[in-house]
Design an enzyme around this catalytic site. Structure first.
Site, PDB file in Angstrom:
ATOM      1  N   TYR A 186     -16.688   8.493  22.482  1.00 40.32           N
ATOM      2  CA  TYR A 186     -16.452   9.881  22.067  1.00 40.32           C
ATOM      3  C   TYR A 186     -16.875  10.074  20.599  1.00 40.32           C
ATOM      4  O   TYR A 186     -16.640   9.197  19.762  1.00 40.32           O
ATOM      5  CB  TYR A 186     -14.960  10.180  22.262  1.00 40.32           C
ATOM      6  CG  TYR A 186     -14.484  11.444  21.619  1.00 40.32           C
ATOM      7  CD1 TYR A 186     -14.993  12.676  22.004  1.00 40.32           C
ATOM      8  CD2 TYR A 186     -13.529  11.409  20.611  1.00 40.32           C
ATOM      9  CE1 TYR A 186     -14.560  13.838  21.401  1.00 40.32           C
ATOM     10  CE2 TYR A 186     -13.077  12.568  20.008  1.00 40.32           C
ATOM     11  CZ  TYR A 186     -13.606  13.785  20.409  1.00 40.32           C
ATOM     12  OH  TYR A 186     -13.176  14.934  19.814  1.00 40.32           O
TER      13      TYR A 186
ATOM     14  N   LYS B 290      -6.067  15.397  27.693  1.00 39.64           N
ATOM     15  CA  LYS B 290      -6.969  15.583  28.823  1.00 39.64           C
ATOM     16  C   LYS B 290      -6.200  15.442  30.139  1.00 39.64           C
ATOM     17  O   LYS B 290      -5.332  16.243  30.409  1.00 39.64           O
ATOM     18  CB  LYS B 290      -8.122  14.580  28.698  1.00 39.64           C
ATOM     19  CG  LYS B 290      -8.777  14.558  27.310  1.00 39.64           C
ATOM     20  CD  LYS B 290      -9.420  15.864  26.980  1.00 39.64           C
ATOM     21  CE  LYS B 290     -10.217  15.908  25.685  1.00 39.64           C
ATOM     22  NZ  LYS B 290      -9.716  15.229  24.524  1.00 39.64           N
TER      23      LYS B 290
ATOM     24  N   ASP C  33     -10.253   2.755  25.893  1.00 37.34           N
ATOM     25  CA  ASP C  33      -9.921   4.180  25.995  1.00 37.34           C
ATOM     26  C   ASP C  33     -10.091   4.558  27.469  1.00 37.34           C
ATOM     27  O   ASP C  33     -11.212   4.622  27.977  1.00 37.34           O
ATOM     28  CB  ASP C  33     -10.862   4.987  25.087  1.00 37.34           C
ATOM     29  CG  ASP C  33     -10.552   6.477  25.104  1.00 37.34           C
ATOM     30  OD1 ASP C  33     -10.039   6.966  26.126  1.00 37.34           O
ATOM     31  OD2 ASP C  33     -10.851   7.153  24.103  1.00 37.34           O
TER      32      ASP C  33
ATOM     33  N   ARG D  96      10.195  11.679  13.315  1.00 39.76           N
ATOM     34  CA  ARG D  96       8.895  11.041  13.044  1.00 39.76           C
ATOM     35  C   ARG D  96       8.920   9.558  13.405  1.00 39.76           C
ATOM     36  O   ARG D  96       7.909   8.968  13.783  1.00 39.76           O
ATOM     37  CB  ARG D  96       8.501  11.242  11.560  1.00 39.76           C
ATOM     38  CG  ARG D  96       7.204  10.540  11.194  1.00 39.76           C
ATOM     39  CD  ARG D  96       6.645  11.005   9.859  1.00 39.76           C
ATOM     40  NE  ARG D  96       7.593  10.936   8.778  1.00 39.76           N
ATOM     41  CZ  ARG D  96       8.023   9.816   8.188  1.00 39.76           C
ATOM     42  NH1 ARG D  96       7.605   8.639   8.607  1.00 39.76           N
ATOM     43  NH2 ARG D  96       8.887   9.864   7.190  1.00 39.76           N
TER      44      ARG D  96
HETATM   45  N1  PLP Z   1     -11.082   9.722  23.634  1.00 35.85           N
HETATM   46  C1  PLP Z   1     -11.880  10.441  24.444  1.00 35.85           C
HETATM   47  C2  PLP Z   1     -12.614   9.746  25.547  1.00 35.85           C
HETATM   48  C3  PLP Z   1     -12.011  11.823  24.247  1.00 35.85           C
HETATM   49  O1  PLP Z   1     -12.819  12.541  25.057  1.00 35.85           O
HETATM   50  C4  PLP Z   1     -11.294  12.441  23.180  1.00 35.85           C
HETATM   51  C5  PLP Z   1     -11.406  13.884  22.930  1.00 35.85           C
HETATM   52  O2  PLP Z   1     -12.221  14.578  23.506  1.00 35.85           O
HETATM   53  C6  PLP Z   1     -10.497  11.637  22.361  1.00 35.85           C
HETATM   54  C7  PLP Z   1     -10.402  10.289  22.610  1.00 35.85           C
HETATM   55  C8  PLP Z   1      -9.726  12.245  21.210  1.00 35.85           C
HETATM   56  O3  PLP Z   1      -8.597  12.855  21.714  1.00 35.85           O
HETATM   57  P1  PLP Z   1      -7.838  14.068  20.998  1.00 35.85           P
HETATM   58  O4  PLP Z   1      -8.764  15.251  21.035  1.00 35.85           O
HETATM   59  O5  PLP Z   1      -6.587  14.236  21.788  1.00 35.85           O
HETATM   60  O6  PLP Z   1      -7.565  13.641  19.588  1.00 35.85           O
END
Ligand code: PLP
Length: 393
Positions: free
Chosen positions: A112, A209, A184, A59
């Site tokens: 998101y 992704k 992001d 961890r």
């Molecule tokens: N950031 C973006 C742009 C996303 O599209 C997503 C999920 O769809 C996330 C963060 C969150 O990621 P996770 O599903 O791996 O927790």
């Protein structure tokens, strides 16, 4: 790596340890161990105090998670990275590490949905307030900054209408107002935009992704400076948001081909966007590579002539026509994720954005007629044929 290699080489070699021992494995082994053993107390003490590198409890850090984070950091041009259990874990640890009760965040409103609820609801409950502003105008971000603001949160490309954050301007705002800028970069990936080259010092990914790229792992990564990452890394461990070794191994295996995959996805997305834009049943296509996209020139400048693998379209026949098309698609599946090797579609109104009030949906340009496409690496001709037969009379 001392030598400055190019992106495709970095994806393969940034975690290489040298000099190699004779007969060492070319692929990294999975270190599927939750703990690590020591001959005696001084050796344990040296590792736990950080005097020498090493691992003692997964961890707190494990070789696979560290290798993944190191490669993503190298791709973004940052010195350090931390791998997390998901993109949401990466965001939560980042914001909690940099803000405390009474602090304030300015975020793009198009982020998101999970990011929006984490900031707006959960962190709000802990006394960290967030103002959401239209994400294409740096002045709107700056106007929302107050004496408690600690950070700005934005996404390189917004979901689902693919608008760009004005990153160079936001870097300036953050510098001038002494704020952290958290980018992001999930939708663009370092193939389109290497954060460090624009002066962004803190970047996160849902590695679920494009980075992992095969729809078989959930993971997140934060990259940035050593100072920021030591605090964030500590919080990841304390929250128990660390990445499991096998998930890290899978994500790194996927990451090796990121540049190849994304180049192909960009080419397919451009071809599909152009074809869809000429179809009589398609009312509108949102793709930064099309000249009619309102930020086409900014995208061309920031992304070096590629425009990403995501697009969205609006059908003239509304939601009923969208459902009909989804049911008729043969290769392309309806699935609420993105960035994998398979082309998938998602319906923001009925999935990711289903809890937003009507006026916000309208402000974001989301209606039942809108469908998002995550373009994969199939043959473009087969994708076009699939959409063609699905849209036919
Ligand atoms: N950031 C973006 C742009 C996303 O599209 C997503 C999920 O769809 C996330 C963060 C969150 O990621 P996770 O599903 O791996 O927790």
């Amino acid at each position: 790596m001392n030598h400055r290699y190019r992106l495709a080489t970095v994806a393969l070699h940034a975690d290489a340890s040298s000099p190699e021992e004779a007969g060492s494995p070319l692929a990294p082994p999975i270190v599927q161990s939750s703990t690590f053993a020591f001959p005696g107390l001084p050796e344990l003490d040296r590792v736990m105090s950080g005097e020498v590198g090493g691992y003692y409890y997964s961890r707190e850090g494990n070789p696979n998670a560290q290798a993944l984070a190191a490669v993503v950091a190298a791709l973004e041009g940052h010195p350090c990275g931390v791998a997390c259990a998901s993109g949401m874990a990466a965001l939560a640890a980042t914001v909690l590490a940099l803000a405390r009760e009474g602090d304030h965040v300015v975020s793009a409103r198009e982020v998101y949905g999970g990011t929006r609820t984490l900031l707006g609801e959960e962190l709000g409950r802990l006394g960290i307030g967030t103002s959401f502003v239209p994400g294409t105008d740096a002045d709107r971000f700056e106007a929302a900054v107050n004496s408690h603001t600690r950070l700005i949160v934005c996404e390189t490309l917004s979901n689902p209408t693919l608008r760009l954050a004005p990153i160079p301007d936001l870097v300036e705002v953050a510098r001038r107002r002494k704020l952290h800028l958290v980018l992001d970069n999930t939708f663009a990936t370092p193939v389109l935009l290497q954060s460090a080259s624009l002066g962004v010092t803190l970047t996160l990914h849902s590695a679920t992704k494009y980075l992992a790229g095969h729809d078989d792992v959930t993971a997140g990564v934060v990259t940035g400076t050593a100072e920021q990452l030591s605090r964030i890394g500590r919080l990841v461990a304390r929250l128990g948001a660390s990445l499991d070794p096998f998930a890290a191994w899978l994500a790194l295996r996927g990451l090796r081909t990121l540049p190849l995959r994304v180049e192909r996805q960009c080419a397919n997305a451009m071809g599909l966007a152009q074809w869809l834009a000429g179809h009589p049943r398609v009312a509108r296509v949102h793709y930064p590579g099309l000249p009619e996209h309102p930020q086409h020139h900014l995208a061309a400048r920031l992304f070096g002539g590629r425009f990403g693998g995501m697009l969205s379209l609006e059908l003239a026949g509304g939601e009923a026509a969208v459902d009909r098309m989804i049911r008729r698609l043969r290769l392309v599946r309806l699935a609420p994720s993105l960035g994998g090797v398979n082309t998938t579609v998602s319906h923001p109104l009925r999935s990711s954005h289903r809890y937003l009030p009507a006026e916000e949906l309208e402000a974001l340009g989301i209606s039942g007629a809108l469908l998002r496409v995550s373009v994969g690496i199939e043959s473009l001709a087969d994708l076009v044929e699939d959409f063609e037969q699905a849209l036919a009379e």
